[in-house]
Design an enzyme around this catalytic site. Structure first.
Site, PDB file in Angstrom:
ATOM      1  N   SER A  20      -7.158   5.784  -7.431  1.00 15.82           N
ATOM      2  CA  SER A  20      -6.486   5.198  -6.267  1.00 15.82           C
ATOM      3  C   SER A  20      -5.306   4.361  -6.721  1.00 15.82           C
ATOM      4  CB  SER A  20      -7.454   4.316  -5.483  1.00 15.82           C
ATOM      5  OG  SER A  20      -7.757   3.137  -6.211  1.00 15.82           O
ATOM      6  N   ASP A  21      -4.303   4.255  -5.868  1.00 21.03           N
ATOM      7  CA  ASP A  21      -3.343   3.185  -6.063  1.00 21.03           C
ATOM      8  C   ASP A  21      -4.115   1.885  -5.893  1.00 21.03           C
ATOM      9  OD1 ASP A  21      -1.046   1.709  -6.430  1.00 21.03           O
ATOM     10  OD2 ASP A  21       0.142   2.847  -4.988  1.00 21.03           O
ATOM     11  N   TRP A  22      -3.555   0.801  -6.388  1.00 27.89           N
ATOM     12  CA  TRP A  22      -4.298  -0.456  -6.457  1.00 27.89           C
ATOM     13  C   TRP A  22      -4.593  -0.985  -5.045  1.00 27.89           C
ATOM     14  CZ3 TRP A  22      -4.072   1.833 -10.606  1.00 27.89           C
ATOM     15  CH2 TRP A  22      -4.450   1.311 -11.830  1.00 27.89           C
ATOM     16  N   GLY A  23      -5.841  -0.806  -4.614  1.00 31.92           N
ATOM     17  CA  GLY A  23      -6.255  -1.238  -3.290  1.00 31.92           C
ATOM     18  C   GLY A  23      -6.192  -0.161  -2.233  1.00 31.92           C
ATOM     19  N   ALA A  24      -5.969   1.102  -2.626  1.00 29.22           N
ATOM     20  CA  ALA A  24      -5.837   2.188  -1.641  1.00 29.22           C
ATOM     21  C   ALA A  24      -7.179   2.786  -1.238  1.00 29.22           C
ATOM     22  CB  ALA A  24      -4.939   3.289  -2.194  1.00 29.22           C
TER      23      ALA A  24
END
Length: 757
Positions: A231-235
């Protein structure tokens, strides 16, 4: 168990498998040390290593990182049109990762520059998916050749920063396939990046991290992706749903491994799916183990700086050179016998360069050489005035007056203008294409005092040029050039090398000319990609819109000719293009040969032409070379929503060879067989579709014959009635022919059933 062999997922407990699908902290994988799986580090960024000094604690500090070579961001490097050079950049990035024990570097980013106001355009490659994929693949292959992983991002449709964490990108299947996915597809199929990072946004209502169609159906099953998806950071908003969709790794951790354990135990996640996702993480660690086992490695700082220097040179695009104002002759090394010109350098960017974008990719360079530093090192005399401050505050009259006075005493003025970091960065989109007004005003004042002005631009995405271009005889678009931008600019400005950059992004006259502006940046949580496949030059060139500088444009100190253009059919739907390129000047330089495919009459709305091949050719003065560019079936195809597949129509295609999308040297044609795809005919197929189908055409002929024989109602043969007949589904024939039309329709359906058996 041998320490030299990693375990299989079969050797792990349920809890250990679950733990592998989430990070250990913001920058580390979660290892299982007791089973021989280390917690390797992964970190930014797309144009060089950004390893936070606080990374050992898992904290995030975007400005406090270990020194690393800052290569030109993609905004500049994309203008090189040189995949071999980009591969060297990738190799150098990997060597720095090895020194710093970083197993995966997060990049490159290949999202499309849908609108030039996009805040992250500086780290994306192009408005064109072919160019983006065929350039950025060099980073992936270069990095991974050294045993370090890459993370191709942001998959997919991360084309704006406004509401980026949740915005719903509403995109047609055709636009996705032709514009927003091909760069990813090319790199996956040709280079197999070890990881892919999904985007924050939703696509047609589904978050990318939870999008099974995107992460599994397309990425793995269709394209054959073998790596892991993070994931992108926090996605990642629902670990269970994301894992089921095909997300291997949540970053950073939400410390909810127990949720995965519970979901497996109660059947919401199958054990087989968890095993697949966890085994992918083991495989990733295994790929990086050799490089991460190298101890006491130190990369060559000077050698990497030279790679950055060459990359910066080839990133520079010369937009204007009236009266051959460039190159200047003030360099005593390059022109020892010439009378040096008296030079004024104006603009704070010359002393304090803007060499990279803002946000998560912000690098601490190993060295930093400004243009003024370079002049001092090379013994080139110049008077300097900052002219303005690098902020968005109003103009300083004292600085303006000093700059004008400095300009009055010079033979030529180099004005360093552009966008300060406060004007563009990750996290927000720009609201204007214009430079700060105080810079434009200063340019007008300086030009009034000295007519010989060269503007050197620093910006991460295009800016408007036309409103102020009359005040400059020369314009260099230098984008963001990384840590060696100063020497690179000096090399070009003083003629040690010829500029060879080509625009990877069209420069419009006004933002209102961009086709996406009507739907930018969306409303009420969604954004409609209403322009479809008509992005950038595909729109401008198709509809004859005037632009300031077209896609692929770039001037040189040399002159070139392209001739002997030919295209030979190599298969039913493939071709090879050849051309001879000649340097007709006395300057050694490079030219980029660009090949565009222009379809003929098509069943769908297609762009006038599309880039489908390119090669950069370095030629000595007077030298000629023959170039060959192969065009595969995809070069001629469009995504058919009718077939849910790529489709090549039979017919003649124009092959355009030139040096920009609007500077075509010659056009040749090839006739293709087409892929022969047809759809089953039904009562809802139009009469015209029946006529165009191989089986249907026979039945239409049989209907005509039966009409002549009096066995069926005779179809009307006048132009007016045919106008109504051709677009009509055959079940509507009774509206034209009454009961006879009903019999014709039934006859056609029955005959088709016989032929299709």
């Amino acid at each position: 168990m041998s320490e030299a062999i990693y375990p299989s997922v079969k050797d792990l407990t349920l809890e250990e498998k679950a733990s592998l699908t989430s990070g250990g902290d913001a920058w580390h994988l979660q290892g299982v040390e007791s089973k021989g799986i280390p917690s390797y580090m992964i970190t930014d960024g797309p144009h060089g290593l950004r390893k936070s000094l606080a990374s050992s604690t898992g904290e995030t500090d975007l400005d406090d990182s270990v020194p690393a070579t800052c290569f030109p961001p993609a905004a500049g490097l994309s203008s090189s049109w040189n995949p071999e050079l980009i591969h060297k950049v990738g190799e150098a990035m990997a060597e720095e990762c090895i020194q710093e024990k970083v197993a995966v570097i997060l990049g490159p980013g290949v999202n499309i520059k849908r609108n030039p106001l996009g805040g992250r355009c500086f780290e994306y490659w192009s408005e064109d998916p072919y160019l983006a994929g065929h350039e950025a693949i060099g980073i992936v292959e270069g990095v991974q050749s050294k045993g370090v992983g890459t993370s191709l991002k942001h998959f997919a449709a991360n084309n704006q920063e406004t509401d980026r964490l949740r915005v719903d990108a509403r995109i047609s299947p055709r636009a996705l396939r032709e514009i927003y996915l091909p760069a990813f597809e090319h790199i996956v199929k040709k280079a197999q990046p070890w990881t892919i990072m999904c985007s924050y946004n939703r696509i047609n209502g589904v978050h990318s991290a939870q999008n099974h169609w995107l992460l599994t159906d397309v990425l793995r099953d269709e394209w054959g992706f073998e790596g892991i998806v993070m994931s992108d950071w926090g996605a990642d908003h629902d670990r269970g749903a994301s894992l089921n969709a095909g997300l291997n790794l949540e970053m950073p951790p939400s410390y909810t491994d127990d949720q995965i354990v519970y979901a497996v135990r109660d059947g919401r996640i199958t054990p087989a799916q968890l095993d697949r996702m966890a085994q992918g993480m083991i495989d990733l660690v295994n790929k990086t183990r050799a490089a991460m086992s190298i101890d006491n490695y130190r990369f060559d700082v000077d050698a990497h700086d030279e790679v950055a220097h060459q990359a910066a040179i080839e990133s520079i695009v010369m937009l204007k050179n009236d009266d051959a104002i460039l190159p200047l002759n003030a360099d005593p090394v390059a022109n020892p016998s010439a009378t040096p010109q008296k030079i004024a350098v104006i603009g704070e960017f010359a002393r304090t360069p803007r060499y990279q974008g803002g946000g998560s990719s912000h690098i601490t360079p190993t060295k930093m050489t400004s243009f003024l530093d370079t002049l001092a090192e090379r013994g080139i005399k110049a008077d300097f005035a900052p002219g303005f401050t690098l902020d968005l505050e109003p103009a300083d009259p004292a600085l303006e007056s000093e700059a004008v006075e400095t300009a009055k005493n010079a033979d030529v003025v180099l004005m360093f203008l552009g966008l300060p970091e406060a004007a563009e960065s990750e996290g927000f989109d720009r609201d204007t294409l214009d430079m700060p007004a105080k810079q434009i005003t200063l340019l007008e004042q300086v030009a009034a005092a000295n007519k010989n002005v060269v503007v050197v631009l620093s910006n991460g995405s295009v800016i408007t040029v036309a409103p102020w271009a009359k005040n400059a005889k020369g314009i260099l678009e230098s984008w963001l050039l990384g840590q060696s931008g100063g020497p690179a600019l000096a090399d070009v400005i003083f003629g040690q090398v010829s500029p060879s950059g080509k625009l990877a992004q069209s420069i419009p006259l006004d933002i209102s000319d961009d086709p996406s502006t009507l739907n930018w940046p969306g409303e009420e949580g969604h954004v409609d990609y209403g322009e479809g496949v008509f992005v950038g030059y595909r729109y401008y060139d198709t509809y004859g819109k005037v632009v300031d500088y077209p896609f692929g444009y770039g001037l040189s100190y040399a002159t070139f000719e392209i001739d002997d253009v030919a295209a030979a059919k190599t298969g039913a739907n493939t071709a090879t293009v050849t051309a001879t390129v000649t340097n007709t000047s006395d300057v050694d330089a490079a030219e980029t040969v660009q090949v565009y495919v222009a379809p003929g009459k098509a069943d769908v709305a297609r762009p006038k032409h599309e880039l489908k091949g390119f090669t950069k050719v370095f030629l000595k003065a007077g030298e000629s070379k023959t170039v060959t560019i192969d065009l595969d079936e995809r070069a001629f195809a469009y995504w058919s929503e009718k077939y849910n597949d790529w489709h090549v129509e039979a017919g003649e295609y124009a092959i355009e060879v030139g040096v920009s999308s609007r500077d075509i040297a010659d056009t040749v044609a090839v006739a293709l067989d087409g892929d022969g795809k047809t759809q089953p005919l039904t009562e809802w197929s139009t009469y015209g579709e029946w006529e165009a189908d191989p089986f249907g055409a026979k039945i239409v002929a049989a209907v005509a014959a039966a009409g002549e024989a009096g066995e069926l109602t005779k179809l009307p043969d006048n132009a007016m009635m045919r106008m109504f007949l051709n677009p009509m589904p055959i079940n509507s024939l009774p509206t034209l022919l009454g009961e006879g039309g009903k019999k014709i329709a039934q006859f056609m359906v029955d005959e088709y059933a016989k032929l299709a058996k």
